[in-house]
Scaffold this motif. Structure first.
Motif, PDB file in Angstrom:
ATOM      1  N   HIS A   1      -0.151 -24.082 -12.354  1.00  0.00           N
ATOM      2  CA  HIS A   1       0.795 -24.742 -11.454  1.00  0.00           C
ATOM      3  C   HIS A   1       1.086 -26.172 -11.912  1.00  0.00           C
ATOM      4  CE1 HIS A   1       0.621 -21.520  -8.476  1.00  0.00           C
ATOM      5  NE2 HIS A   1      -0.693 -21.502  -8.633  1.00  0.00           N
TER       6      HIS A   1
ATOM      7  N   ALA B   1      -3.351 -21.180   4.331  1.00  0.00           N
ATOM      8  CA  ALA B   1      -3.802 -19.978   3.625  1.00  0.00           C
ATOM      9  C   ALA B   1      -5.289 -20.114   3.328  1.00  0.00           C
ATOM     10  CB  ALA B   1      -3.013 -19.796   2.338  1.00  0.00           C
TER      11      ALA B   1
ATOM     12  N   ARG C   1      -6.723 -17.966   0.743  1.00  0.00           N
ATOM     13  CA  ARG C   1      -6.933 -17.544  -0.640  1.00  0.00           C
ATOM     14  C   ARG C   1      -6.007 -18.327  -1.562  1.00  0.00           C
ATOM     15  NH1 ARG C   1      -7.435 -10.893  -0.337  1.00  0.00           N
ATOM     16  NH2 ARG C   1      -9.261 -10.848   1.061  1.00  0.00           N
ATOM     17  N   PRO C   2      -6.586 -19.035  -2.527  1.00  0.00           N
ATOM     18  CA  PRO C   2      -5.735 -19.802  -3.446  1.00  0.00           C
ATOM     19  C   PRO C   2      -5.012 -18.891  -4.437  1.00  0.00           C
ATOM     20  CG  PRO C   2      -8.026 -19.940  -4.121  1.00  0.00           C
ATOM     21  CD  PRO C   2      -8.018 -19.213  -2.801  1.00  0.00           C
ATOM     22  N   ARG C   3      -3.888 -19.394  -4.927  1.00  0.00           N
ATOM     23  CA  ARG C   3      -3.140 -18.728  -5.987  1.00  0.00           C
ATOM     24  C   ARG C   3      -3.391 -19.508  -7.279  1.00  0.00           C
ATOM     25  NH1 ARG C   3       2.569 -18.849  -2.632  1.00  0.00           N
ATOM     26  NH2 ARG C   3       1.983 -17.429  -0.940  1.00  0.00           N
ATOM     27  N   LEU C   4      -4.383 -19.080  -8.021  1.00  0.00           N
ATOM     28  CA  LEU C   4      -4.816 -19.858  -9.173  1.00  0.00           C
ATOM     29  C   LEU C   4      -3.934 -19.665 -10.401  1.00  0.00           C
ATOM     30  CD1 LEU C   4      -8.678 -19.418  -8.853  1.00  0.00           C
ATOM     31  CD2 LEU C   4      -7.220 -21.220  -7.917  1.00  0.00           C
TER      32      LEU C   4
ATOM     33  N   SER D   1      -0.999 -29.425   1.772  1.00  0.00           N
ATOM     34  CA  SER D   1      -1.930 -28.320   1.506  1.00  0.00           C
ATOM     35  C   SER D   1      -3.350 -28.826   1.682  1.00  0.00           C
ATOM     36  CB  SER D   1      -1.736 -27.799   0.073  1.00  0.00           C
ATOM     37  OG  SER D   1      -2.804 -26.976  -0.327  1.00  0.00           O
TER      38      SER D   1
ATOM     39  N   GLU E   1       1.524 -24.811  -3.833  1.00  0.00           N
ATOM     40  CA  GLU E   1       1.652 -23.582  -4.613  1.00  0.00           C
ATOM     41  C   GLU E   1       0.278 -23.008  -4.944  1.00  0.00           C
ATOM     42  OE1 GLU E   1       4.360 -22.090  -5.093  1.00  0.00           O
ATOM     43  OE2 GLU E   1       5.913 -23.601  -4.758  1.00  0.00           O
ATOM     44  N   ILE E   2      -0.710 -23.885  -5.053  1.00  0.00           N
ATOM     45  CA  ILE E   2      -2.083 -23.430  -5.283  1.00  0.00           C
ATOM     46  C   ILE E   2      -2.667 -22.830  -4.008  1.00  0.00           C
ATOM     47  CG2 ILE E   2      -4.408 -24.155  -5.953  1.00  0.00           C
ATOM     48  CD1 ILE E   2      -3.079 -26.494  -7.463  1.00  0.00           C
ATOM     49  N   LEU E   3      -2.486 -23.543  -2.910  1.00  0.00           N
ATOM     50  CA  LEU E   3      -2.991 -23.084  -1.611  1.00  0.00           C
ATOM     51  C   LEU E   3      -1.937 -23.398  -0.561  1.00  0.00           C
ATOM     52  CD1 LEU E   3      -5.514 -21.847  -0.205  1.00  0.00           C
ATOM     53  CD2 LEU E   3      -6.193 -24.187   0.353  1.00  0.00           C
TER      54      LEU E   3
END
Length: 257
Positions: A179, A170, A172-175, A52, A164-166
């Motif tokens: 995680h 991608a 846009r991160p998934r904050l 990532s 899993e964060i980014l």
């Protein structure tokens, strides 16, 4: 027990630590193992898998909290970006000029950093892994060459969770939710079988395979599952060596249409 955090870190690192570390502390649960393998003194090389664009920060967090400031070998274009380019320059990261006459500059800069007793961090895959299940790909030979030419220890590490964060490529991160981020550091790779030999292509390839085997074994330990029997090799794949492979494929389809 974690080492004392570095004191003299410079402006670039200080800004990164002040901004990013509190975010990472809040947004991740850290599962770190193997810090006892870090050398007590002197320069060393550390190699890690790349899953990532967020993992330089999570892996850097691991190293910083264990007393080291990594000098990443980073593609030169990052140094040209506004603000972030200033940070990486002032944090003394090492630019890599891919496939140009200046490519040897990174090698010389890495040796200078090691001679100063610093930690040189390298992604031996050279880019985000293309393996569909995010296992390590075949590696490039630069890290093995550096270790064999200088005699500095080369430590393997594996990381998991930053994707899993980014997710790869991608924007846009998934904050949230919080995680789990894993880093496992192994003891120095035993490259004694290659010491004293001329650093030919076959010797460096075999040494690099040994390095990638060590990283893959650590990742299998984290993931608690066996790796593929055959490592993904970008040289035998139709995918491009760098950049988002999905975007390149879409571009080719549009051009064909």
């Amino acid at each position: 027990m974690p080492r004392r955090k570095p004191r003299k870190i410079g402006a670039g690192y200080r800004i990164a630590v002040l901004v990013l570390r509190p975010l990472l502390m809040a947004l991740t649960r850290r599962h770190w193992r193997g810090s006892e393998n870090l050398p007590a003194h002197g320069g060393f090389i550390i190699v890690v898998n790349h899953i990532s664009h967020a993992d330089p920060f999570t892996f850097g967090h691991f190293l910083y909290d264990n007393g080291h400031l990594p000098r990443y070998l980073t593609k030169s274009t990052v140094f040209e970006t506004p603000f972030f380019g200033w940070i990486v320059r002032n944090a003394q990261q090492i630019p890599v000029y891919r496939e140009t006459a200046d490519a040897q500059k990174a090698y010389r800069a890495a040796i200078e950093a090691l001679d100063r007793g610093q930690c040189v961090a390298i992604y031996p895959e050279g880019t985000l892994t293309r393996d569909p299940q995010l296992w390590p790909m075949s590696g490039k030979t630069g890290a093995a060459r550096l270790a064999l030419a200088t005699g500095y220890p080369l430590l393997p590490a594996a990381q998991w969770g930053a994707h899993e964060i980014l997710p790869p490529y991608a924007h846009r991160p998934r904050l949230l939710p919080r995680h789990d981020v894993y880093v496992t550091l192994g003891p120095p790779v035993d490259l004694s079988a290659f010491e004293g030999q001329e650093l030919t292509g076959p010797v460096l390839t075999a040494a690099t395979d040994t390095v990638m085997d060590a990283i893959t074994a650590l990742l299998a330990e984290i993931r608690q599952e066996p790796p593929p029997a055959v490592r993904w090799d970008p040289r035998t794949s139709a995918l491009p060596r760098t950049g988002n492979p999905a975007r390149r494929a879409n571009t080719r389809r549009k051009a064909a249409g």
